[in-house]
Design a protein around this motif. Structure first.
Motif, PDB file in Angstrom:
ATOM      1  N   MET A 175     -25.694 -16.618  23.322  1.00  0.00           N
ATOM      2  CA  MET A 175     -26.259 -16.963  22.042  1.00  0.00           C
ATOM      3  C   MET A 175     -25.294 -16.611  20.916  1.00  0.00           C
ATOM      4  N   ILE A 176     -24.706 -15.433  20.977  1.00  0.00           N
ATOM      5  CA  ILE A 176     -23.795 -15.007  19.917  1.00  0.00           C
ATOM      6  C   ILE A 176     -22.552 -15.892  19.883  1.00  0.00           C
ATOM      7  N   LEU A 177     -22.068 -16.298  21.046  1.00  0.00           N
ATOM      8  CA  LEU A 177     -20.886 -17.168  21.083  1.00  0.00           C
ATOM      9  C   LEU A 177     -21.173 -18.502  20.402  1.00  0.00           C
ATOM     10  N   LEU A 178     -22.285 -19.129  20.735  1.00  0.00           N
ATOM     11  CA  LEU A 178     -22.649 -20.401  20.117  1.00  0.00           C
ATOM     12  C   LEU A 178     -22.910 -20.219  18.627  1.00  0.00           C
ATOM     13  N   LEU A 179     -23.560 -19.154  18.274  1.00  0.00           N
ATOM     14  CA  LEU A 179     -23.859 -18.885  16.874  1.00  0.00           C
ATOM     15  C   LEU A 179     -22.572 -18.738  16.057  1.00  0.00           C
ATOM     16  N   ASN A 180     -21.588 -18.043  16.606  1.00  0.00           N
ATOM     17  CA  ASN A 180     -20.316 -17.883  15.902  1.00  0.00           C
ATOM     18  C   ASN A 180     -19.601 -19.214  15.714  1.00  0.00           C
ATOM     19  N   VAL A 181     -19.681 -20.096  16.691  1.00  0.00           N
ATOM     20  CA  VAL A 181     -19.086 -21.430  16.542  1.00  0.00           C
ATOM     21  C   VAL A 181     -19.743 -22.160  15.376  1.00  0.00           C
ATOM     22  N   HIS A 182     -21.070 -22.119  15.308  1.00  0.00           N
ATOM     23  CA  HIS A 182     -21.776 -22.789  14.216  1.00  0.00           C
ATOM     24  C   HIS A 182     -21.444 -22.153  12.864  1.00  0.00           C
ATOM     25  N   LEU A 183     -21.397 -20.836  12.829  1.00  0.00           N
ATOM     26  CA  LEU A 183     -21.145 -20.145  11.558  1.00  0.00           C
ATOM     27  C   LEU A 183     -19.752 -20.436  11.018  1.00  0.00           C
ATOM     28  N   ASN A 184     -18.795 -20.682  11.890  1.00  0.00           N
ATOM     29  CA  ASN A 184     -17.437 -20.982  11.447  1.00  0.00           C
ATOM     30  C   ASN A 184     -17.345 -22.305  10.698  1.00  0.00           C
ATOM     31  N   HIS A 185     -18.363 -23.150  10.803  1.00  0.00           N
ATOM     32  CA  HIS A 185     -18.361 -24.439  10.115  1.00  0.00           C
ATOM     33  C   HIS A 185     -19.195 -24.430   8.835  1.00  0.00           C
ATOM     34  N   PHE A 186     -19.921 -23.361   8.583  1.00  0.00           N
ATOM     35  CA  PHE A 186     -20.754 -23.278   7.383  1.00  0.00           C
ATOM     36  C   PHE A 186     -19.861 -23.377   6.135  1.00  0.00           C
ATOM     37  N   PRO A 187     -20.438 -23.638   4.976  1.00  0.00           N
ATOM     38  CA  PRO A 187     -19.641 -23.743   3.741  1.00  0.00           C
ATOM     39  C   PRO A 187     -18.881 -22.451   3.457  1.00  0.00           C
ATOM     40  N   LYS A 188     -17.714 -22.605   2.853  1.00  0.00           N
ATOM     41  CA  LYS A 188     -16.876 -21.438   2.561  1.00  0.00           C
ATOM     42  C   LYS A 188     -17.567 -20.444   1.630  1.00  0.00           C
ATOM     43  N   HIS A 189     -18.379 -20.951   0.700  1.00  0.00           N
ATOM     44  CA  HIS A 189     -19.020 -20.041  -0.250  1.00  0.00           C
ATOM     45  C   HIS A 189     -20.061 -19.141   0.418  1.00  0.00           C
ATOM     46  N   GLU A 190     -20.425 -19.425   1.669  1.00  0.00           N
ATOM     47  CA  GLU A 190     -21.375 -18.579   2.400  1.00  0.00           C
ATOM     48  C   GLU A 190     -20.693 -17.636   3.389  1.00  0.00           C
ATOM     49  N   LYS A 191     -19.370 -17.636   3.406  1.00  0.00           N
ATOM     50  CA  LYS A 191     -18.642 -16.811   4.375  1.00  0.00           C
ATOM     51  C   LYS A 191     -19.047 -15.339   4.290  1.00  0.00           C
TER      52      LYS A 191
ATOM     53  N   THR B  90     -31.360 -26.889  16.939  1.00  0.00           N
ATOM     54  CA  THR B  90     -32.270 -26.777  18.077  1.00  0.00           C
ATOM     55  C   THR B  90     -31.633 -25.978  19.202  1.00  0.00           C
ATOM     56  N   ALA B  91     -30.340 -26.191  19.443  1.00  0.00           N
ATOM     57  CA  ALA B  91     -29.646 -25.472  20.514  1.00  0.00           C
ATOM     58  C   ALA B  91     -29.680 -23.964  20.278  1.00  0.00           C
ATOM     59  N   ILE B  92     -29.424 -23.535  19.062  1.00  0.00           N
ATOM     60  CA  ILE B  92     -29.424 -22.097  18.791  1.00  0.00           C
ATOM     61  C   ILE B  92     -30.852 -21.566  18.714  1.00  0.00           C
ATOM     62  N   SER B  93     -31.779 -22.358  18.196  1.00  0.00           N
ATOM     63  CA  SER B  93     -33.176 -21.919  18.107  1.00  0.00           C
ATOM     64  C   SER B  93     -33.789 -21.683  19.477  1.00  0.00           C
ATOM     65  N   VAL B  94     -33.460 -22.533  20.434  1.00  0.00           N
ATOM     66  CA  VAL B  94     -33.977 -22.358  21.795  1.00  0.00           C
ATOM     67  C   VAL B  94     -33.508 -21.021  22.358  1.00  0.00           C
ATOM     68  N   LEU B  95     -32.246 -20.695  22.144  1.00  0.00           N
ATOM     69  CA  LEU B  95     -31.724 -19.421  22.650  1.00  0.00           C
ATOM     70  C   LEU B  95     -32.367 -18.225  21.953  1.00  0.00           C
ATOM     71  N   VAL B  96     -32.551 -18.328  20.650  1.00  0.00           N
ATOM     72  CA  VAL B  96     -33.180 -17.240  19.898  1.00  0.00           C
ATOM     73  C   VAL B  96     -34.635 -17.075  20.337  1.00  0.00           C
ATOM     74  N   ASN B  97     -35.330 -18.178  20.562  1.00  0.00           N
ATOM     75  CA  ASN B  97     -36.719 -18.107  21.026  1.00  0.00           C
ATOM     76  C   ASN B  97     -36.821 -17.520  22.425  1.00  0.00           C
ATOM     77  N   GLU B  98     -35.881 -17.875  23.309  1.00  0.00           N
ATOM     78  CA  GLU B  98     -35.867 -17.286  24.653  1.00  0.00           C
ATOM     79  C   GLU B  98     -35.664 -15.783  24.586  1.00  0.00           C
ATOM     80  N   LEU B  99     -34.750 -15.363  23.732  1.00  0.00           N
ATOM     81  CA  LEU B  99     -34.514 -13.931  23.565  1.00  0.00           C
ATOM     82  C   LEU B  99     -35.771 -13.240  23.048  1.00  0.00           C
ATOM     83  N   GLY B 100     -36.452 -13.871  22.104  1.00  0.00           N
ATOM     84  CA  GLY B 100     -37.705 -13.307  21.583  1.00  0.00           C
ATOM     85  C   GLY B 100     -38.768 -13.180  22.656  1.00  0.00           C
TER      86      GLY B 100
END
Length: 118
Positions: free
Chosen positions: A1-17, A90-100
């Motif tokens: 989950m953390i690996l996928l999340l980091n991939v997504h976060l690397n694409h977020f807008p620069k002002h949210e870094k 949805t991909a990250i939400s499924v993993l977060v929900n499974e962890l929950g």
């Protein structure tokens, strides 16, 4: 989950870094660290409660980032369609929900009948 999340976060807008991205990343790392803490503690009611709360905070931050449209970004620019953004979320939400679900099961398996009263 953390690996996928980091991939997504690397694409977020620069002002949210250093804003939302950092908060999401820290929440994910905190959940990871609390998992290890809960596994090693003998009495882990407090640790499991912290883990459950931090997990919910992570879920809320991920939902907020989706509502703000940050999953539409690729290489810090908004150029993904709604379908792709929905798929990534949805991909990250499924993993977060499974962890929950796993955390909830762990709490229920260790919870005596009077734990809520203590």
């Amino acid at each position: 989950m953390i690996l996928l999340l980091n991939v997504h976060l690397n694409h977020f807008p620069k002002h949210e870094k250093y804003g939302l991205c950092q908060s999401i990343r820290q929440a994910a790392y905190d959940v990871y660290a609390l998992l290890a803490e809960c596994q090693k503690r003998y009495h882990n009611k407090t640790s499991l409660t912290k883990l459950d709360v931090r997990h919910e905070q992570l879920r809320m931050l991920i939902n907020l980032s989706f509502e703000l449209g940050y999953y539409d970004f690729h290489n810090h620019k908004r150029d993904r369609g709604c379908t792709e953004a929905q798929r990534r979320y949805t991909a990250i939400s499924v993993l977060v929900n499974e962890l929950g679900a796993m955390i909830g099961g762990w709490i229920r398996s260790l919870k005596p009948a009077n734990w809520a009263e203590a």
